[in-house]
Enzyme design. Structure first.
Site, PDB file in Angstrom:
ATOM      1  N   ASP A  95      44.644 -24.132  38.023  1.00 49.01           N
ATOM      2  CA  ASP A  95      43.492 -23.276  38.265  1.00 49.01           C
ATOM      3  C   ASP A  95      44.031 -21.992  38.894  1.00 49.01           C
ATOM      4  O   ASP A  95      44.422 -21.974  40.062  1.00 49.01           O
ATOM      5  CB  ASP A  95      42.523 -24.005  39.203  1.00 49.01           C
ATOM      6  CG  ASP A  95      41.392 -23.110  39.684  1.00 49.01           C
ATOM      7  OD1 ASP A  95      41.447 -21.885  39.461  1.00 49.01           O
ATOM      8  OD2 ASP A  95      40.451 -23.646  40.300  1.00 49.01           O
ATOM      9  N   GLN A 137      42.562 -17.781  41.804  1.00 51.83           N
ATOM     10  CA  GLN A 137      42.968 -16.992  42.980  1.00 51.83           C
ATOM     11  C   GLN A 137      44.394 -16.469  42.873  1.00 51.83           C
ATOM     12  O   GLN A 137      44.786 -15.584  43.630  1.00 51.83           O
ATOM     13  CB  GLN A 137      42.845 -17.839  44.263  1.00 51.83           C
ATOM     14  CG  GLN A 137      41.426 -18.236  44.604  1.00 51.83           C
ATOM     15  CD  GLN A 137      40.523 -17.038  44.888  1.00 51.83           C
ATOM     16  OE1 GLN A 137      40.976 -15.964  45.283  1.00 51.83           O
ATOM     17  NE2 GLN A 137      39.228 -17.216  44.690  1.00 51.83           N
TER      18      GLN A 137
HETATM   19  C1  LIG Z   1      40.191 -21.524  43.081  1.00 50.66           C
HETATM   20  C2  LIG Z   1      38.987 -21.231  42.233  1.00 50.66           C
HETATM   21  N1  LIG Z   1      38.772 -21.930  41.126  1.00 50.66           N
HETATM   22  C3  LIG Z   1      37.728 -21.688  40.324  1.00 50.66           C
HETATM   23  C4  LIG Z   1      36.823 -20.712  40.617  1.00 50.66           C
HETATM   24  C5  LIG Z   1      35.673 -20.479  39.697  1.00 50.66           C
HETATM   25  O1  LIG Z   1      35.753 -19.213  39.120  1.00 50.66           O
HETATM   26  P1  LIG Z   1      34.558 -18.652  38.235  1.00 50.66           P
HETATM   27  O2  LIG Z   1      33.321 -18.802  39.081  1.00 50.66           O
HETATM   28  O3  LIG Z   1      34.931 -17.232  38.003  1.00 50.66           O
HETATM   29  O4  LIG Z   1      34.495 -19.461  36.995  1.00 50.66           O
HETATM   30  C6  LIG Z   1      36.986 -19.959  41.778  1.00 50.66           C
HETATM   31  C7  LIG Z   1      35.988 -18.946  42.157  1.00 50.66           C
HETATM   32  O5  LIG Z   1      35.836 -18.614  43.313  1.00 50.66           O
HETATM   33  C8  LIG Z   1      38.103 -20.221  42.604  1.00 50.66           C
HETATM   34  O6  LIG Z   1      38.316 -19.525  43.713  1.00 50.66           O
END
Ligand SMILES: Cc1ncc(COP(=O)(O)O)c(C=O)c1O
Length: 424
Positions: free
Chosen positions: A216, A219
């Site tokens: 993921d 960040q």
């Molecule tokens: C570590 C992490 N993963 C996933 C997400 C989800 O991102 P999105 O809402 O842009 O899909 C975020 C959003 O803050 C995040 O910080």
């Protein structure tokens, strides 16, 4: 407010890199405004980052001059739109150092990228007794899709613990990898704690047992140079809006061998090569996973955002943000009753904290009155709050356009909170 001369000596606006950070700040029009009569200090970059003029103008230009649907028309506008859309894919390929442009799938964001892998990759492969391994510091986007697919298949979710410094316990991680593990899904950088995880080592350990790994990167992609080939990750998910691009667009990177073997989980236009009522043949990569009219303007704006950050240089950005993190940590730590949650040795420019005198929501409200925007809450990482036994944290997350004055204003605001709530 501390005078410039009393500041810990951690940075100057013109860093060793030669980048003029003060000038770059001028590229972000939203930052030049007053909030409650004070100049805005924006410290919620982990939630979403602000957009430079170049990105705003490219979206404006697209709608004014090139707007048409992609991949369908043979007229000039459609060709221009398609060209701009596909050019952005090439930029993402370079940005991530993906081996092939077909490995770049446009999706709505990190959340959709992870759901795509959960449904198209994991779901057909999982059976009762199989395991998906995540960590205790995941965003809900990297928890819930796996819980859903576990419910659908009878697989189990396993969680690698983190220590009190908010670091993954590697020995436990290695122990949890086993013949039932079908996928590791780990955040590259924690949004709630700032920890930068040792993903290279974790991927290598998983691959020793032929277990694929999804990172993921929501960040990480805005804050450090990502090379998916060097990492050797199987999937990488990211969101444009955290990298100075528009909302509603993101990327799933996947190794071609996996993507080729996966069936799409959404059907519709553009993802097919032929349709009859008897049988549909899917399109080739990457279109197989891009059903329906995509967010063309978003992709165009995202491409411009990648040009913008690439011009500055991700290594320069990382260096500047580390200076700001160091400065912020030094300025905030001495404040009465303040405790930082997330003290990993390797950390991005995210500072989660609690104050003895006030709840994070009250901190955020008082700071807003002073024009300082921070986040308060569980940051879509409720299990992290449980791990550290706090109901919520206040979180200041810094981008390269922040500066020492912003951090001083944050510290002043926190002192004001202490004055109001505890008379100190
Ligand atoms: C570590 C992490 N993963 C996933 C997400 C989800 O991102 P999105 O809402 O842009 O899909 C975020 C959003 O803050 C995040 O910080």
């Amino acid at each position: 407010m501390p005078l410039a001369s009393s500041r810990p000596n951690t940075s100057v606006a013109q860093a060793a890199s030669g980048v003029n950070w003060d000038r770059l700040r001028q590229d972000f029009p939203v930052l030049s405004q007053l909030i409650h009569g004070r100049p805005l200090v924006y410290l919620d970059n982990a939630a979403t980052s602000q957009k430079p003029n170049a990105v705003i103008e490219s979206i404006d230009h697209y709608y004014r001059h090139d707007n048409a649907n992609v991949h369908r028309g043979v007229y000039t506008l459609s060709e221009r739109a398609t060209q701009a859309y596909e050019a952005a894919r090439d930029k993402v390929q370079v940005f991530l150092n993906a081996a092939q442009r077909e490995e770049v799938i446009f999706v709505r964001g990190t959340t959709e990228a992870i759901n795509l892998v959960a449904q198209s990759f994991a779901r057909p492969r999982l059976k009762p007794g199989d395991e998906i391994l995540i960590s205790a510091m995941e965003h809900h986007s990297n928890i819930v899709p796996w819980q859903m697919v576990c419910e659908q298949t009878g697989a189990q979710l396993k969680v690698v613990p983190i220590n009190d410094n908010a670091e993954i316990v590697l020995a436990d991680y290695r122990q949890l990898l086993n013949k039932n593990t079908q996928l590791v899904a780990i955040t590259h950088i924690s949004n709630a704690l700032g920890s930068i995880n040792p993903v290279q080592e974790m991927i290598a350990a998983a691959h020793e047992q032929s277990i694929p790994v999804l990172l993921d990167g929501a960040q990480a992609a805005p804050h450090l140079a990502v090379d998916v080939q060097a990492l050797d990750c199987d999937f990488y998910a990211l969101s444009s809006h955290k990298i100075y691009g528009p909302t509603g667009i993101g990327v799933l990177y996947g190794k071609r061998s996996w993507l080729d073997a996966m069936e799409p989980y959404q059907g519709g236009g553009d993802m097919i090569s032929s349709v009859t009522f008897e049988k549909t043949h899917y399109n080739v990569l990457p279109y197989k996973f891009e059903a329906g009219t995509p967010h063309i303007a978003g992709v165009v704006g995202f491409g411009t955002a990648l040009d913008y950050v690439s011009d500055i240089g991700l290594d320069n950005i990382a260096e500047r943000e580390q200076q700001l993190l160091k400065y912020a940590t030094q300025v905030l730590l001495p404040l009465q009753g303040l405790r930082i949650i997330g003290t990993a040795k390797l950390k991005a420019s995210i500072i989660s904290f609690v104050l003895e005198s006030a709840h994070p929501h009250d901190i955020s409200t008082i700071l807003d009155q002073q024009g300082v925007a921070i986040r308060a809450g569980h940051h879509c990482a409720m299990p992290v709050m449980e791990r550290f036994k706090v109901p919520a944290t206040a979180r200041a997350s810094l981008a390269f356009y922040n500066n020492e004055d912003d951090i001083d204003r944050l510290a002043e605001g926190i002192k004001e909170v202490n004055r109001i709530f505890a008379g100190i």
